[in-house]
Write a protein that holds these residues in place. Structure first.
Motif, mmCIF file in Angstrom:
data_model
loop_
_atom_site.group_PDB
_atom_site.id
_atom_site.type_symbol
_atom_site.label_atom_id
_atom_site.label_comp_id
_atom_site.label_asym_id
_atom_site.label_seq_id
_atom_site.Cartn_x
_atom_site.Cartn_y
_atom_site.Cartn_z
ATOM 1 N N PRO A 123 -9.930 -3.909 -12.844
ATOM 2 C CA PRO A 123 -11.175 -4.536 -12.401
ATOM 3 C C PRO A 123 -10.982 -6.039 -12.216
ATOM 4 N N SER A 124 -11.812 -6.629 -11.382
ATOM 5 C CA SER A 124 -11.747 -8.076 -11.183
ATOM 6 C C SER A 124 -12.891 -8.796 -11.898
ATOM 7 N N GLU A 125 -13.917 -8.034 -12.283
ATOM 8 C CA GLU A 125 -15.057 -8.633 -12.971
ATOM 9 C C GLU A 125 -14.956 -8.370 -14.470
ATOM 10 N N PRO A 126 -15.438 -9.298 -15.302
ATOM 11 C CA PRO A 126 -15.421 -9.070 -16.749
ATOM 12 C C PRO A 126 -16.344 -7.915 -17.120
ATOM 13 N N PRO A 127 -16.054 -7.217 -18.223
ATOM 14 C CA PRO A 127 -16.892 -6.084 -18.628
ATOM 15 C C PRO A 127 -18.317 -6.526 -18.940
ATOM 16 N N ALA A 128 -19.263 -5.612 -18.748
ATOM 17 C CA ALA A 128 -20.657 -5.919 -19.057
ATOM 18 C C ALA A 128 -20.909 -5.909 -20.564
ATOM 19 N N ASP A 129 -20.220 -5.012 -21.275
ATOM 20 C CA ASP A 129 -20.402 -4.907 -22.727
ATOM 21 C C ASP A 129 -19.837 -6.152 -23.406
ATOM 22 N N PRO A 130 -20.628 -6.817 -24.256
ATOM 23 C CA PRO A 130 -20.141 -8.044 -24.918
ATOM 24 C C PRO A 130 -18.925 -7.813 -25.810
ATOM 25 N N ARG B 24 -16.017 -7.720 -23.482
ATOM 26 C CA ARG B 24 -15.744 -9.087 -23.012
ATOM 27 C C ARG B 24 -14.976 -9.869 -24.064
ATOM 28 N N ARG B 25 -15.229 -9.565 -25.344
ATOM 29 C CA ARG B 25 -14.494 -10.231 -26.429
ATOM 30 C C ARG B 25 -13.058 -9.709 -26.501
ATOM 31 N N LEU B 26 -12.891 -8.416 -26.243
ATOM 32 C CA LEU B 26 -11.553 -7.828 -26.276
ATOM 33 C C LEU B 26 -10.739 -8.194 -25.036
ATOM 34 N N PHE B 27 -11.430 -8.384 -23.906
ATOM 35 C CA PHE B 27 -10.758 -8.711 -22.642
ATOM 36 C C PHE B 27 -11.414 -9.943 -22.025
ATOM 37 N N PRO B 28 -11.206 -11.103 -22.624
ATOM 38 C CA PRO B 28 -11.864 -12.327 -22.136
ATOM 39 C C PRO B 28 -11.251 -12.813 -20.825
ATOM 40 N N ASP B 29 -11.967 -13.696 -20.144
ATOM 41 C CA ASP B 29 -11.424 -14.327 -18.945
ATOM 42 C C ASP B 29 -10.216 -15.174 -19.321
ATOM 43 N N ARG C 17 -15.301 -26.230 -9.482
ATOM 44 C CA ARG C 17 -14.321 -25.915 -10.507
ATOM 45 C C ARG C 17 -14.649 -24.584 -11.181
ATOM 46 N N ALA C 18 -15.939 -24.321 -11.370
ATOM 47 C CA ALA C 18 -16.356 -23.053 -11.963
ATOM 48 C C ALA C 18 -15.965 -21.884 -11.062
ATOM 49 N N GLU C 19 -16.150 -22.054 -9.755
ATOM 50 C CA GLU C 19 -15.795 -20.995 -8.814
ATOM 51 C C GLU C 19 -14.285 -20.780 -8.774
ATOM 52 N N GLU C 20 -13.526 -21.869 -8.850
ATOM 53 C CA GLU C 20 -12.074 -21.754 -8.866
ATOM 54 C C GLU C 20 -11.602 -21.017 -10.117
ATOM 55 N N ARG D 137 -13.347 -18.918 -11.847
ATOM 56 C CA ARG D 137 -13.781 -17.526 -11.726
ATOM 57 C C ARG D 137 -12.802 -16.730 -10.854
ATOM 58 N N ALA D 138 -12.343 -17.347 -9.758
ATOM 59 C CA ALA D 138 -11.410 -16.661 -8.856
ATOM 60 C C ALA D 138 -10.063 -16.419 -9.527
ATOM 61 N N HIS D 139 -9.562 -17.413 -10.248
ATOM 62 C CA HIS D 139 -8.284 -17.252 -10.942
ATOM 63 C C HIS D 139 -8.379 -16.169 -12.017
ATOM 64 N N SER D 140 -9.500 -16.155 -12.748
ATOM 65 C CA SER D 140 -9.683 -15.157 -13.794
ATOM 66 C C SER D 140 -9.762 -13.755 -13.202
ATOM 67 N N ALA D 141 -10.451 -13.622 -12.071
ATOM 68 C CA ALA D 141 -10.585 -12.316 -11.418
ATOM 69 C C ALA D 141 -9.226 -11.793 -10.980
ATOM 70 N N GLU D 142 -8.405 -12.682 -10.410
ATOM 71 C CA GLU D 142 -7.083 -12.275 -9.951
ATOM 72 C C GLU D 142 -6.190 -11.865 -11.126
ATOM 73 N N PHE D 143 -6.241 -12.652 -12.183
ATOM 74 C CA PHE D 143 -5.437 -12.342 -13.370
ATOM 75 C C PHE D 143 -5.881 -11.027 -13.987
ATOM 76 N N ARG D 144 -7.206 -10.813 -14.080
ATOM 77 C CA ARG D 144 -7.743 -9.580 -14.672
ATOM 78 C C ARG D 144 -7.320 -8.359 -13.857
ATOM 79 N N ARG D 145 -7.324 -8.491 -12.536
ATOM 80 C CA ARG D 145 -7.017 -7.361 -11.671
ATOM 81 C C ARG D 145 -5.630 -6.792 -11.954
#
Length: 203
Positions: free
Chosen positions: A57-64, A67-72, A86-89, A91-99
């Protein structure tokens, strides 16, 4: 040995657990497995290549808790010094890394929790109840990872964010509904700490 891990000759660790403690740890590990969920190849077990190249997934989990187990990887985008760009940048880097990493992270956490369940299920009870759990060095590392994940999960449910929150837990009245969860959190912390100590020569 009761209540804490001790090193075994040649590596590994051992701890004496009573029946209630075994039941609690096993139940928590099973709940963690259910929370993490099956692997990406669960629907296609005969296609290992599909699982190998599956993107996460590219988005963080909805369950808190998740989100703690798999943080950005790049921190909370909302904490990017008030800069929308900077926030958008971030967010994009975190999404790519998570994927490309979350599936592997989930697999590792799943394997650690499964190791806890399997080693507990293999225990031979002693006459007075309970058993002595003996772990190899590799099993000890898996247990350490699982204990850490369990404490993160419980800490998230208890909304623990720093050491000050932990100090407050000791002062909760017995009638507080969070008390059983707090006791489990503190007990697992003690197990984790002594297991770390047994592994220090191997790290």
């Amino acid at each position: 040995m009761p209540g804490h891990f001790e090193p075994l000759p040649g590596g590994g660790a051992a701890v004496a657990l009573d029946d209630v403690e075994i039941s609690i740890i096993r139940s928590l590990a099973v709940q963690l497995l259910e929370l993490i969920g099956p692997g990406p190849g669960a629907d296609a077990p005969d296609d290992p290549l599909a699982e190998l190249f599956a993107e996460g997934p590219s988005e963080p989990p909805a369950d808190p808790v998740l989100r703690r187990l798999f943080p950005d990887a790049y921190g909370d985008p909302e904490e990017a010094a008030g800069s929308p760009a900077r926030a958008e940048e971030r967010r994009a880097h975190s999404a790519e890394f998570r994927r490309y990493t979350e599936n592997d992270l989930r697999a590792g956490k799943r394997e650690n929790a499964l190791a806890v369940v399997r080693t507990l299920d293999a225990l031979a009870p002693v006459d007075e109840g309970g058993a002595v759990l003996k772990l190899s060095p590799e099993q000890s590392r898996q247990w350490l990872g699982a204990l850490n994940d369990l404490r993160l999960a419980i800490g998230s449910r208890l909304e623990i964010t720093d050491e000050d929150d932990t100090d407050l837990l000791y002062r909760l009245p017995d009638e507080d509904p969070r008390k059983p969860m707090v006791m489990a959190y503190l007990w697992l912390g003690g197990l984790q700490e002594t297991l770390v100590t047994t592994l220090m020569p191997l790290m």
